[in-house]
Design a protein around this motif. Structure first.
Motif, PDB file in Angstrom:
ATOM      1  N   ASN A  95      30.797  -0.699   2.214  1.00  0.00           N
ATOM      2  CA  ASN A  95      30.560  -1.358   3.679  1.00  0.00           C
ATOM      3  C   ASN A  95      31.938  -1.499   4.404  1.00  0.00           C
ATOM      4  O   ASN A  95      32.776  -1.469   3.624  1.00  0.00           O
ATOM      5  N   LYS A  96      31.815  -1.623   5.520  1.00  0.00           N
ATOM      6  CA  LYS A  96      33.080  -1.862   6.417  1.00  0.00           C
ATOM      7  C   LYS A  96      33.014  -3.325   6.927  1.00  0.00           C
ATOM      8  O   LYS A  96      32.151  -3.523   7.832  1.00  0.00           O
ATOM      9  N   ASN A  97      33.994  -4.079   7.038  1.00  0.00           N
ATOM     10  CA  ASN A  97      34.011  -5.476   7.484  1.00  0.00           C
ATOM     11  C   ASN A  97      32.902  -6.308   7.118  1.00  0.00           C
ATOM     12  O   ASN A  97      32.431  -7.181   7.892  1.00  0.00           O
ATOM     13  N   GLY A  98      32.257  -5.922   6.150  1.00  0.00           N
ATOM     14  CA  GLY A  98      30.955  -6.780   5.390  1.00  0.00           C
ATOM     15  C   GLY A  98      29.829  -6.384   6.307  1.00  0.00           C
ATOM     16  O   GLY A  98      28.844  -7.068   5.945  1.00  0.00           O
ATOM     17  N   LYS A  99      29.881  -5.271   7.079  1.00  0.00           N
ATOM     18  CA  LYS A  99      28.630  -4.948   7.620  1.00  0.00           C
ATOM     19  C   LYS A  99      28.166  -3.595   6.989  1.00  0.00           C
ATOM     20  O   LYS A  99      29.091  -2.786   6.929  1.00  0.00           O
ATOM     21  N   ASP A 100      26.947  -3.490   6.618  1.00  0.00           N
ATOM     22  CA  ASP A 100      26.414  -2.241   6.117  1.00  0.00           C
ATOM     23  C   ASP A 100      26.062  -1.329   7.212  1.00  0.00           C
ATOM     24  O   ASP A 100      24.726  -1.118   7.604  1.00  0.00           O
ATOM     25  N   ARG A 101      26.852  -0.724   7.993  1.00  0.00           N
ATOM     26  CA  ARG A 101      26.572   0.466   8.982  1.00  0.00           C
ATOM     27  C   ARG A 101      26.261   1.851   8.414  1.00  0.00           C
ATOM     28  O   ARG A 101      26.799   2.311   7.494  1.00  0.00           O
ATOM     29  N   ALA A 155      22.390  -3.369   2.449  1.00  0.00           N
ATOM     30  CA  ALA A 155      22.255  -2.002   1.792  1.00  0.00           C
ATOM     31  C   ALA A 155      23.171  -1.716   0.620  1.00  0.00           C
ATOM     32  O   ALA A 155      23.041  -0.794   0.033  1.00  0.00           O
ATOM     33  N   GLY A 156      24.387  -2.386   0.924  1.00  0.00           N
ATOM     34  CA  GLY A 156      25.701  -1.801   0.142  1.00  0.00           C
ATOM     35  C   GLY A 156      25.411  -2.359  -1.510  1.00  0.00           C
ATOM     36  O   GLY A 156      26.165  -2.019  -2.154  1.00  0.00           O
ATOM     37  N   LYS A 157      24.421  -3.218  -1.679  1.00  0.00           N
ATOM     38  CA  LYS A 157      24.063  -3.739  -2.729  1.00  0.00           C
ATOM     39  C   LYS A 157      23.140  -2.766  -3.599  1.00  0.00           C
ATOM     40  O   LYS A 157      22.674  -3.043  -4.719  1.00  0.00           O
TER      41      LYS A 157
END
Length: 249
Positions: A95-101, A155-157
């Motif tokens: 993810n980017k900057n802790g956000k699951d975009r 979602a990154g998990k």
């Protein structure tokens, strides 16, 4: 995978399995960490006083992990130990900057897919494993695609079923780490997920790491040769270390 998990009891089981299977042959292993930023809301990854439980199982691994734990724990430090000489690692954060975009995730996965080409075994290590939906009344489990993962939170998990399909198409096999939950008996979860995967792929073997926390690895195999090797190697591994492992053929 998070840096705070490096060299914990789960990592010991993971590297013990992969080293036993792949350090004495020429199979090409590629590992996608599914790197996720360190969290602090629980004590996961803190169980590192386990070496008396795994003494002499893999002495080189044991000594390497003891050294790592005495310093700065990180995935990069794990890679630098060179515990899997035939392995290449994909360590970009999922993810980017802790956000699951969604847009970043799709770009990230295309990079991971390109990295995975020509691998014999693609190993994926998301924190929670396969994204699933538990259906308690039906005693069933649904394997979710990214678009069907309604929460989109963390979602990154997870790895999604459509990602498994695409990785399967570029390599000869995919090995997926999955963390079992408390929704139903662990062996039931393994059998249901295994059957679901077998509906879409050539052969599937599961092996559960029993101590301390419910971890399972699904070997999703593409051809009869890779299945023959995996079945024989996993059966031998299970026979030698049945106190710690359980196989599902």
């Amino acid at each position: 995978m998070q840096n705070r998990y490096a060299a914990d009891i789960g990592d010991f089981g993971k590297f013990h399995l992969l080293r036993t299977l792949f350090n004495h042959n020429s199979y090409k292993l590629k590992q996608i960490w599914y790197m996720y930023p360190d969290e602090s809301h629980n004590s996961d990854g803190m169980y590192i006083n386990y070496f008396d439980k795994v003494k002499d199982i893999d002495i080189d691994l044991e000594n390497s992990f003891k050294k790592l734990i005495s310093g700065q724990r990180s995935v990069k430090a794990l890679e630098d130990l060179n515990l899997l000489p035939n392995c290449e690692y994909f360590s970009k954060y999922v993810n980017k900057n802790g956000k699951d975009r969604l847009d970043f995730r799709k770009e990230w996965f295309l990079e991971a897919l390109k990295f995975s080409k020509d691998a014999d075994f693609i190993f994926v290590d998301p924190d929670n494993g396969i994204a699933t939906k538990i259906k308690k009344e039906e005693k069933d489990i649904e394997l979710l695609t990214f678009d069907s993962f309604s929460k989109k939170v963390k979602a990154g998990k997870y790895i999604f079923f459509d990602e498994i399909e695409q990785l399967y198409n570029v390599g000869r096999s995919v090995v997926v780490y999955h963390h079992l939950n408390r929704s139903m008996p662990h062996d039931n979860q393994i059998k249901i997920i295994k059957e679901k995967l077998e509906d879409s792929f050539f052969k599937v073997i599961a092996i559960k790491n029993k101590p301390y926390s419910p971890r399972v690895y699904f070997f999703i195999l593409k051809d009869k040769y890779i299945h023959y090797f995996s079945k024989n190697a996993l059966e031998k591994f299970h026979k030698n270390f049945s106190h710690h492992w359980q196989i599902f053929l």
